[in-house]
Write a protein that holds these residues in place. Structure first.
Motif, mmCIF file in Angstrom:
data_model
loop_
_atom_site.group_PDB
_atom_site.id
_atom_site.type_symbol
_atom_site.label_atom_id
_atom_site.label_comp_id
_atom_site.label_asym_id
_atom_site.label_seq_id
_atom_site.Cartn_x
_atom_site.Cartn_y
_atom_site.Cartn_z
ATOM 1 N N TYR A 1 0.823 -1.187 0.000
ATOM 2 C CA TYR A 1 0.000 0.000 0.000
ATOM 3 C C TYR A 1 0.867 1.250 0.000
ATOM 4 C CZ TYR A 1 -3.182 3.611 1.647
ATOM 5 O OH TYR A 1 -3.898 4.757 1.775
ATOM 6 N N ARG A 2 1.848 1.274 0.875
ATOM 7 C CA ARG A 2 2.686 2.482 0.975
ATOM 8 C C ARG A 2 3.501 2.715 -0.301
ATOM 9 N NH1 ARG A 2 1.762 1.041 6.043
ATOM 10 N NH2 ARG A 2 3.347 -0.382 6.775
ATOM 11 N N VAL A 3 4.019 1.648 -0.877
ATOM 12 C CA VAL A 3 4.803 1.789 -2.109
ATOM 13 C C VAL A 3 3.918 2.244 -3.259
ATOM 14 C CG1 VAL A 3 6.163 0.535 -3.827
ATOM 15 C CG2 VAL A 3 6.572 0.151 -1.394
ATOM 16 N N ILE A 4 2.762 1.598 -3.423
ATOM 17 C CA ILE A 4 1.855 1.969 -4.513
ATOM 18 C C ILE A 4 1.355 3.402 -4.324
ATOM 19 C CG2 ILE A 4 -0.389 1.491 -5.576
ATOM 20 C CD1 ILE A 4 0.149 -1.472 -5.139
ATOM 21 N N SER A 5 1.041 3.775 -3.087
ATOM 22 C CA SER A 5 0.602 5.158 -2.822
ATOM 23 C C SER A 5 1.678 6.160 -3.193
ATOM 24 C CB SER A 5 0.245 5.326 -1.343
ATOM 25 O OG SER A 5 -0.862 4.573 -0.995
ATOM 26 N N ALA A 6 2.920 5.876 -2.791
ATOM 27 C CA ALA A 6 4.018 6.800 -3.082
ATOM 28 C C ALA A 6 4.275 6.897 -4.582
ATOM 29 C CB ALA A 6 5.288 6.341 -2.357
ATOM 30 N N LEU A 7 4.233 5.764 -5.280
ATOM 31 C CA LEU A 7 4.444 5.801 -6.728
ATOM 32 C C LEU A 7 3.311 6.550 -7.427
ATOM 33 C CD1 LEU A 7 5.784 2.203 -7.359
ATOM 34 C CD2 LEU A 7 7.057 4.346 -7.585
ATOM 35 N N GLY A 8 2.086 6.324 -7.002
ATOM 36 C CA GLY A 8 0.946 7.031 -7.591
ATOM 37 C C GLY A 8 1.048 8.533 -7.405
ATOM 38 N N ALA A 9 1.561 8.956 -6.254
ATOM 39 C CA ALA A 9 1.727 10.388 -5.995
ATOM 40 C C ALA A 9 2.763 11.016 -6.928
ATOM 41 C CB ALA A 9 2.134 10.611 -4.537
ATOM 42 N N GLN A 10 3.647 10.187 -7.500
ATOM 43 C CA GLN A 10 4.655 10.665 -8.447
ATOM 44 C C GLN A 10 4.211 10.472 -9.894
ATOM 45 O OE1 GLN A 10 7.444 12.288 -7.471
ATOM 46 N NE2 GLN A 10 6.516 12.128 -5.457
ATOM 47 N N ASP A 11 2.926 10.188 -10.096
ATOM 48 C CA ASP A 11 2.342 9.982 -11.420
ATOM 49 C C ASP A 11 2.915 8.760 -12.133
ATOM 50 O OD1 ASP A 11 0.405 10.726 -13.300
ATOM 51 O OD2 ASP A 11 1.886 11.776 -14.512
ATOM 52 N N PHE A 12 3.317 7.756 -11.357
ATOM 53 C CA PHE A 12 3.752 6.487 -11.936
ATOM 54 C C PHE A 12 2.503 5.642 -12.188
ATOM 55 C CE2 PHE A 12 5.604 2.222 -11.906
ATOM 56 C CZ PHE A 12 6.685 2.417 -12.739
ATOM 57 N N PRO A 13 2.480 4.863 -13.259
ATOM 58 C CA PRO A 13 1.261 4.125 -13.604
ATOM 59 C C PRO A 13 1.005 2.920 -12.682
ATOM 60 C CG PRO A 13 3.011 3.594 -15.151
ATOM 61 C CD PRO A 13 3.534 4.685 -14.256
ATOM 62 N N VAL A 14 0.313 3.192 -11.580
ATOM 63 C CA VAL A 14 -0.115 2.157 -10.635
ATOM 64 C C VAL A 14 -1.602 2.360 -10.359
ATOM 65 C CG1 VAL A 14 2.132 1.850 -9.518
ATOM 66 C CG2 VAL A 14 0.556 3.573 -8.655
ATOM 67 N N PRO A 15 -2.299 1.330 -9.894
ATOM 68 C CA PRO A 15 -3.703 1.512 -9.531
ATOM 69 C C PRO A 15 -3.831 2.507 -8.376
ATOM 70 C CG PRO A 15 -3.138 -0.820 -9.596
ATOM 71 C CD PRO A 15 -1.859 -0.050 -9.708
ATOM 72 N N ARG A 16 -4.924 3.236 -8.355
ATOM 73 C CA ARG A 16 -5.193 4.141 -7.239
ATOM 74 C C ARG A 16 -5.578 3.305 -6.027
ATOM 75 N NH1 ARG A 16 -10.121 8.259 -6.711
ATOM 76 N NH2 ARG A 16 -11.085 6.335 -7.386
ATOM 77 N N VAL A 17 -4.969 3.593 -4.892
ATOM 78 C CA VAL A 17 -5.298 2.881 -3.664
ATOM 79 C C VAL A 17 -6.244 3.729 -2.829
ATOM 80 C CG1 VAL A 17 -3.254 1.424 -3.593
ATOM 81 C CG2 VAL A 17 -3.157 3.685 -2.602
ATOM 82 N N HIS A 18 -7.151 3.053 -2.132
ATOM 83 C CA HIS A 18 -8.193 3.765 -1.387
ATOM 84 C C HIS A 18 -8.031 3.663 0.116
ATOM 85 C CE1 HIS A 18 -10.496 4.545 -5.024
ATOM 86 N NE2 HIS A 18 -10.174 3.322 -5.384
ATOM 87 N N ALA A 19 -7.648 2.498 0.617
ATOM 88 C CA ALA A 19 -7.584 2.334 2.062
ATOM 89 C C ALA A 19 -6.666 1.186 2.431
ATOM 90 C CB ALA A 19 -8.979 2.066 2.619
ATOM 91 N N LEU A 20 -6.033 1.338 3.580
ATOM 92 C CA LEU A 20 -5.216 0.286 4.177
ATOM 93 C C LEU A 20 -5.857 -0.096 5.497
ATOM 94 C CD1 LEU A 20 -2.592 -1.401 4.595
ATOM 95 C CD2 LEU A 20 -1.611 0.664 5.648
ATOM 96 N N CYS A 21 -6.014 -1.381 5.720
ATOM 97 C CA CYS A 21 -6.509 -1.878 7.002
ATOM 98 C C CYS A 21 -5.447 -2.815 7.566
ATOM 99 C CB CYS A 21 -7.835 -2.625 6.832
ATOM 100 S SG CYS A 21 -8.460 -3.297 8.385
ATOM 101 N N ASP A 22 -4.844 -2.409 8.666
ATOM 102 C CA ASP A 22 -3.825 -3.267 9.271
ATOM 103 C C ASP A 22 -4.344 -3.984 10.519
ATOM 104 O OD1 ASP A 22 -3.875 -1.127 10.998
ATOM 105 O OD2 ASP A 22 -1.795 -0.528 10.667
ATOM 106 N N ASP A 23 -5.655 -4.015 10.677
ATOM 107 C CA ASP A 23 -6.305 -4.716 11.781
ATOM 108 C C ASP A 23 -6.512 -6.183 11.393
ATOM 109 O OD1 ASP A 23 -7.914 -5.739 13.784
ATOM 110 O OD2 ASP A 23 -9.438 -4.166 13.640
ATOM 111 N N ASP A 24 -5.699 -7.069 11.947
ATOM 112 C CA ASP A 24 -5.806 -8.492 11.625
ATOM 113 C C ASP A 24 -7.167 -9.083 11.987
ATOM 114 O OD1 ASP A 24 -3.209 -8.400 10.737
ATOM 115 O OD2 ASP A 24 -2.354 -9.425 12.478
#
Length: 73
Positions: A1-24
């Motif tokens: 999630y963090r990598v895809i979010s960071a790449l998306g913020a740099q206009d790299f072609p990745v899917p848009r991420v909406h939410a991260l849930c780290d609650d097992d």
């Protein structure tokens, strides 16, 4: 999630991420939700069924994308 979010913020072609849930406790493990992106899944790297010119174009696009990815810190 963090990598895809960071790449998306740099206009790299990745899917848009909406939410991260780290609650097992939700589904037994952490997960994230992202957009579905239409495209082609390539199972055979030699692109069977494509003409040589089209195959070359795919490889050139992949190489350009990988080179761009490696330009990020």
């Amino acid at each position: 999630y963090r990598v895809i979010s960071a790449l998306g913020a740099q206009d790299f072609p990745v899917p848009r991420v909406h939410a991260l849930c780290d609650d097992d406790g939700v589904i037994g493990t952490a997960f994230y939700v992202m957009d579905l992106v239409p495209g082609r899944i390539v199972w055979e790297a030699h692109f069977p069924g494509l003409e040589p010119g089209a195959r070359a174009a795919h490889f050139e696009a992949m190489n350009a994308t990988i080179a761009r990815l490696h330009s990020f810190d």
